[in-house]
Design an enzyme around this catalytic site. Structure first.
Site, PDB file in Angstrom:
ATOM      1  N   THR A   1       9.350 -71.739  44.259  1.00 51.09           N
ATOM      2  CA  THR A   1      10.657 -72.269  43.866  1.00 51.09           C
ATOM      3  C   THR A   1      10.666 -72.748  42.421  1.00 51.09           C
ATOM      4  O   THR A   1       9.627 -73.184  41.902  1.00 51.09           O
ATOM      5  CB  THR A   1      11.019 -73.456  44.782  1.00 51.09           C
ATOM      6  OG1 THR A   1      12.160 -74.130  44.248  1.00 51.09           O
ATOM      7  CG2 THR A   1       9.899 -74.480  44.865  1.00 51.09           C
TER       8      THR A   1
ATOM      9  N   TYR B   1       9.686 -81.391  47.736  1.00 53.02           N
ATOM     10  CA  TYR B   1       9.865 -79.951  47.959  1.00 53.02           C
ATOM     11  C   TYR B   1       9.069 -79.172  46.911  1.00 53.02           C
ATOM     12  O   TYR B   1       8.229 -78.324  47.237  1.00 53.02           O
ATOM     13  CB  TYR B   1      11.356 -79.613  47.911  1.00 53.02           C
ATOM     14  CG  TYR B   1      11.650 -78.131  47.960  1.00 53.02           C
ATOM     15  CD1 TYR B   1      11.203 -77.366  49.037  1.00 53.02           C
ATOM     16  CD2 TYR B   1      12.371 -77.506  46.943  1.00 53.02           C
ATOM     17  CE1 TYR B   1      11.470 -76.003  49.092  1.00 53.02           C
ATOM     18  CE2 TYR B   1      12.651 -76.162  47.000  1.00 53.02           C
ATOM     19  CZ  TYR B   1      12.197 -75.406  48.069  1.00 53.02           C
ATOM     20  OH  TYR B   1      12.456 -74.064  48.114  1.00 53.02           O
TER      21      TYR B   1
END
Ligand code: UDP
Length: 322
Positions: A116, A140
């Site tokens: 990501t 995350y």
């Protein structure tokens, strides 16, 4: 060729399975169905289970010969990772490490990983290329970066070859209308903005209007889910041909603010979105825009879909339920 697709019942994973089957690649889906949706066309390939279930993985890897693992399974919400970091470190790192370790033990040594843009944190320059320092600002991003580190170490120690694909904002839906985004609860901007145009009780909250951007709202780089799938196909081909381990940033290279997205949603749907203004959402950097020239040059990746197409496909998918 045969690949294991973890999270293959999820949003990006289900598009990937469709794309792999189109190329006559044998697919097994491993999905615990915590966020996945049973798709009738894919159900024949589905094994329900988690990536930390080592016994199940050993069974899967010994029942057939796998060429690669494409690993989508994981938790994906930045905001949730701020309040439940334990879930992110477990699902995205601990459970992924169990998968990687078991794959290696069973002789499956090609690994494509859904990483990501959140690994970069608040960027120090834009657009973000692969040399940009990694300094995540939420669990995350940290949990995904930890698996990138593990992949590098596993290459040295165990000969794993990997491609890590850092998605910017995955969006859009299958152009044939068979698949799309179905998160429960939905937290992503484009589906929420679409819903805010037709449902009077679904206001879109704009999270923050005081960012250092031209209109004060956050800027993101939205990339079509099918363009992401093509990047996986190219990465798989690269690894199968003996190519070296690589990280690639995946985006269109265009930044759009939250207000740009709302305007485009209103143009595509022909309706006004019901919006309200709220405070910043914790964990959100102000701008994320990709420099994807590395994968364009090395693997010939060419994203096909612009923002209008992304939102039109997402709208067609959303309309199925209205
Ligand atoms: N956003 C917003 N309202 C929402 C959902 C998202 O203003 O209801 C903003 C969010 O702050 C971010 C952008 O839209 O700047 C994209 O958020 P999303 O959750 O879609 O993806 P993320 O960038 O977190 O991966």
């Amino acid at each position: 060729m045969r690949v294991l697709v973890t999270g293959g019942a999820g949003y990006i994973g289900s598009h990937m399975v469709k794309r792999l089957l189109q190329s006559n690649i044998d697919v097994t889906i491993l999905d615990d169905m915590s966020a996945g949706v049973v798709n009738e066309q894919h159900s024949a390939f589905l094994i329900r289970g988690r990536t930390d279930d080592v016994l199940l993985l050993k069974k899967i890897f010994t029942m057939a010969r796998y060429d690669a693992v494409i690993h989508f399974a994981g938790s994906t919400s930045v905001s949730e990772s701020v309040v439940s970091p334990e879930k992110y470190f477990y699902n995205n790192f601990t459970a992924s490490l169990a998968l990687l370790n078991t794959a290696v033990e069973c002789g499956v040594k090609k690994f494509i990983f859904s990483s990501t843009a959140a690994i970069f944190g608040s960027p120090i320059y834009i657009p973000i290329n692969e040399s940009h320092p990694s300094s995540p600002i939420n669990a995350y991003g940290e949990s995904k970066l930890m698996l990138e580190w593990a992949l590098k170490r596993f290459e040295v120690a165990h000969g794993v070859r990997w491609v890590s694909l850092r998605y910017f904002n995955a969006a859009g839906a299958d152009p044939q209308g068979e698949l799309g985004e179905q998160h429960e609860p939905e937290t992503h901007l484009i589906p929420l903005a679409l819903r805010a145009t037709y449902s009077a009780d679904q206001n879109l909250t704009i999270y923050g209007t005081d960012y250092d951007t031209p209109d004060g709202t956050c800027i993101r780089d939205y990339v079509h889910v099918c363009d992401l799938c093509e990047a996986h196909i190219l990465s798989l081909d690269h690894l199968i041909r003996g190519g070296s381990s690589q990280s690639y940033n995946l985006g269109n290279g265009e930044g759009y603010s939250v207000l740009d997205i709302i305007r485009t949603v209103e143009n595509v749907t022909g309706q006004l979105a019901h919006v309200k203004y709220g405070p910043r959402r914790p964990g959100d950097p102000s701008r994320l825009v990709a420099d994807s020239s590395k994968i364009r040059e090395e693997l010939g990746w060419k994203p096909l879909y612009d923002l209008d197409a992304i939102i039109s496909h997402a709208w067609a998918w959303e309309c199925r339920g209205i």
